[in-house]
Write an enzyme that holds these catalytic residues in place. Sequence first.
Site, PDB file in Angstrom:
ATOM      1  N   ASP A  31       0.847  -1.082  -0.038  1.00 30.72           N
ATOM      2  CA  ASP A  31      -0.086   0.213   0.018  1.00 30.72           C
ATOM      3  C   ASP A  31       0.688   1.263  -0.019  1.00 30.72           C
ATOM      4  O   ASP A  31       1.779   1.379   0.915  1.00 30.72           O
ATOM      5  CB  ASP A  31      -1.010  -0.029   1.167  1.00 30.72           C
ATOM      6  CG  ASP A  31      -1.912   0.888   0.976  1.00 30.72           C
ATOM      7  OD1 ASP A  31      -3.226   0.445   0.963  1.00 30.72           O
ATOM      8  OD2 ASP A  31      -1.804   2.153   1.281  1.00 30.72           O
ATOM      9  N   ASN A  86     -13.148  -3.259   2.234  1.00 30.58           N
ATOM     10  CA  ASN A  86     -14.209  -1.960   2.190  1.00 30.58           C
ATOM     11  C   ASN A  86     -15.239  -2.210   0.979  1.00 30.58           C
ATOM     12  O   ASN A  86     -14.802  -2.252   0.001  1.00 30.58           O
ATOM     13  CB  ASN A  86     -13.425  -0.800   2.355  1.00 30.58           C
ATOM     14  CG  ASN A  86     -12.383  -0.686   3.690  1.00 30.58           C
ATOM     15  OD1 ASN A  86     -12.965  -1.099   4.544  1.00 30.58           O
ATOM     16  ND2 ASN A  86     -11.287   0.106   3.501  1.00 30.58           N
ATOM     17  N   GLY A  92     -15.436   3.039   3.723  1.00 24.25           N
ATOM     18  CA  GLY A  92     -13.975   3.320   3.669  1.00 24.25           C
ATOM     19  C   GLY A  92     -13.549   3.323   2.205  1.00 24.25           C
ATOM     20  O   GLY A  92     -12.090   3.216   2.254  1.00 24.25           O
ATOM     21  N   GLN A  93     -14.265   2.562   1.407  1.00 23.42           N
ATOM     22  CA  GLN A  93     -13.674   2.261   0.057  1.00 23.42           C
ATOM     23  C   GLN A  93     -13.265   3.735  -0.721  1.00 23.42           C
ATOM     24  O   GLN A  93     -14.333   4.255  -0.950  1.00 23.42           O
ATOM     25  CB  GLN A  93     -14.560   1.438  -0.687  1.00 23.42           C
ATOM     26  CG  GLN A  93     -14.051   1.004  -1.812  1.00 23.42           C
ATOM     27  CD  GLN A  93     -14.862  -0.161  -2.830  1.00 23.42           C
ATOM     28  OE1 GLN A  93     -16.040  -0.339  -2.400  1.00 23.42           O
ATOM     29  NE2 GLN A  93     -14.295  -0.901  -3.555  1.00 23.42           N
ATOM     30  N   HIS A  99     -10.166  -5.173  -3.591  1.00 19.86           N
ATOM     31  CA  HIS A  99      -8.953  -5.177  -2.977  1.00 19.86           C
ATOM     32  C   HIS A  99      -8.969  -5.816  -1.612  1.00 19.86           C
ATOM     33  O   HIS A  99      -9.838  -5.303  -0.785  1.00 19.86           O
ATOM     34  CB  HIS A  99      -7.960  -3.961  -2.905  1.00 19.86           C
ATOM     35  CG  HIS A  99      -8.565  -2.853  -2.354  1.00 19.86           C
ATOM     36  ND1 HIS A  99      -9.571  -2.074  -3.324  1.00 19.86           N
ATOM     37  CD2 HIS A  99      -8.498  -2.138  -1.190  1.00 19.86           C
ATOM     38  CE1 HIS A  99     -10.035  -1.022  -2.618  1.00 19.86           C
ATOM     39  NE2 HIS A  99      -9.330  -1.228  -1.494  1.00 19.86           N
ATOM     40  N   HIS A 101      -7.065  -5.744   1.916  1.00 23.81           N
ATOM     41  CA  HIS A 101      -5.963  -5.317   2.755  1.00 23.81           C
ATOM     42  C   HIS A 101      -5.544  -6.459   3.620  1.00 23.81           C
ATOM     43  O   HIS A 101      -6.229  -7.021   4.098  1.00 23.81           O
ATOM     44  CB  HIS A 101      -6.258  -3.907   3.555  1.00 23.81           C
ATOM     45  CG  HIS A 101      -6.922  -2.721   3.045  1.00 23.81           C
ATOM     46  ND1 HIS A 101      -6.152  -1.874   2.904  1.00 23.81           N
ATOM     47  CD2 HIS A 101      -8.113  -2.761   2.346  1.00 23.81           C
ATOM     48  CE1 HIS A 101      -6.994  -0.953   2.139  1.00 23.81           C
ATOM     49  NE2 HIS A 101      -8.119  -1.320   2.024  1.00 23.81           N
TER      50      HIS A 101
HETATM   51  P1  5GP Z   1      -9.651   1.473   0.263  1.00 22.80           P
HETATM   52  O1  5GP Z   1      -9.704   2.761   1.075  1.00 22.80           O
HETATM   53  O2  5GP Z   1     -10.328   1.619  -1.121  1.00 22.80           O
HETATM   54  O3  5GP Z   1     -10.041   0.212   0.984  1.00 22.80           O
HETATM   55  O4  5GP Z   1      -8.178   1.104   0.103  1.00 22.80           O
HETATM   56  C1  5GP Z   1      -7.414   1.745  -1.188  1.00 22.80           C
HETATM   57  C2  5GP Z   1      -5.892   1.593  -0.583  1.00 22.80           C
HETATM   58  O5  5GP Z   1      -5.526   1.915  -1.956  1.00 22.80           O
HETATM   59  C3  5GP Z   1      -5.631   2.738   0.300  1.00 22.80           C
HETATM   60  O6  5GP Z   1      -5.176   2.032   1.557  1.00 22.80           O
HETATM   61  C4  5GP Z   1      -4.372   3.731  -0.594  1.00 22.80           C
HETATM   62  O7  5GP Z   1      -3.354   3.997   0.396  1.00 22.80           O
HETATM   63  C5  5GP Z   1      -4.236   2.550  -1.443  1.00 22.80           C
HETATM   64  N1  5GP Z   1      -3.683   3.164  -2.834  1.00 22.80           N
HETATM   65  C6  5GP Z   1      -4.215   4.438  -3.476  1.00 22.80           C
HETATM   66  N2  5GP Z   1      -3.566   4.769  -4.482  1.00 22.80           N
HETATM   67  C7  5GP Z   1      -2.686   3.924  -4.559  1.00 22.80           C
HETATM   68  C8  5GP Z   1      -1.492   3.802  -5.428  1.00 22.80           C
HETATM   69  O8  5GP Z   1      -1.340   4.439  -6.581  1.00 22.80           O
HETATM   70  N3  5GP Z   1      -0.416   2.725  -5.083  1.00 22.80           N
HETATM   71  C9  5GP Z   1      -0.752   1.950  -4.081  1.00 22.80           C
HETATM   72  N4  5GP Z   1       0.444   0.991  -4.021  1.00 22.80           N
HETATM   73  N5  5GP Z   1      -1.537   1.953  -3.319  1.00 22.80           N
HETATM   74  C10 5GP Z   1      -2.500   2.875  -3.545  1.00 22.80           C
END
Ligand code: 5GP
Length: 113
Positions: A31, A86, A92-93, A99, A101
Amino acid sequence: MSTDCLFCKIAAGEIPAEKLFEDDDILAFRDISPQAPAHFLVIPKKHIQDPAGVGSDDEELIGKMMRVGSNLAKEEGISAFRLVYNNGASAGQTVFHLHMHVLGGRPFSWPPG
Ligand code: 5GP
Ligand code: ZN
């Protein structure tokens, strides 16, 4: 592939990421904004928007994501870890490509905030 999807672009190698595992179906990468000493994401290469978009044809794929993510945590020396999906912005998505985590290396509280 969804052309305007960040994680489709990472899966296609168009945007760089620190990859931990890759095969024909899935990709694991760190991440960009880690919320724990170990924080990586496991994604399917095919575009699925969110957990609610998982179909019956995807069940093997989702099992593989869990197996590979858990094994990667163990390979990093982490035996206690949290797996999080999420679904939806208010949960929180922020990236609308499925994906998982994998978070570890510090204590976590329950319930989550
Ligand atoms: P969500 O909030 O949708 O469950 O998680 C998305 C995750 O993607 C977040 O933890 C965020 O830090 C990560 N993320 C967003 N953009 C990028 C990126 O360009 N590269 C990587 N490696 N992670 C990302
Ligand atoms: Zn996508």
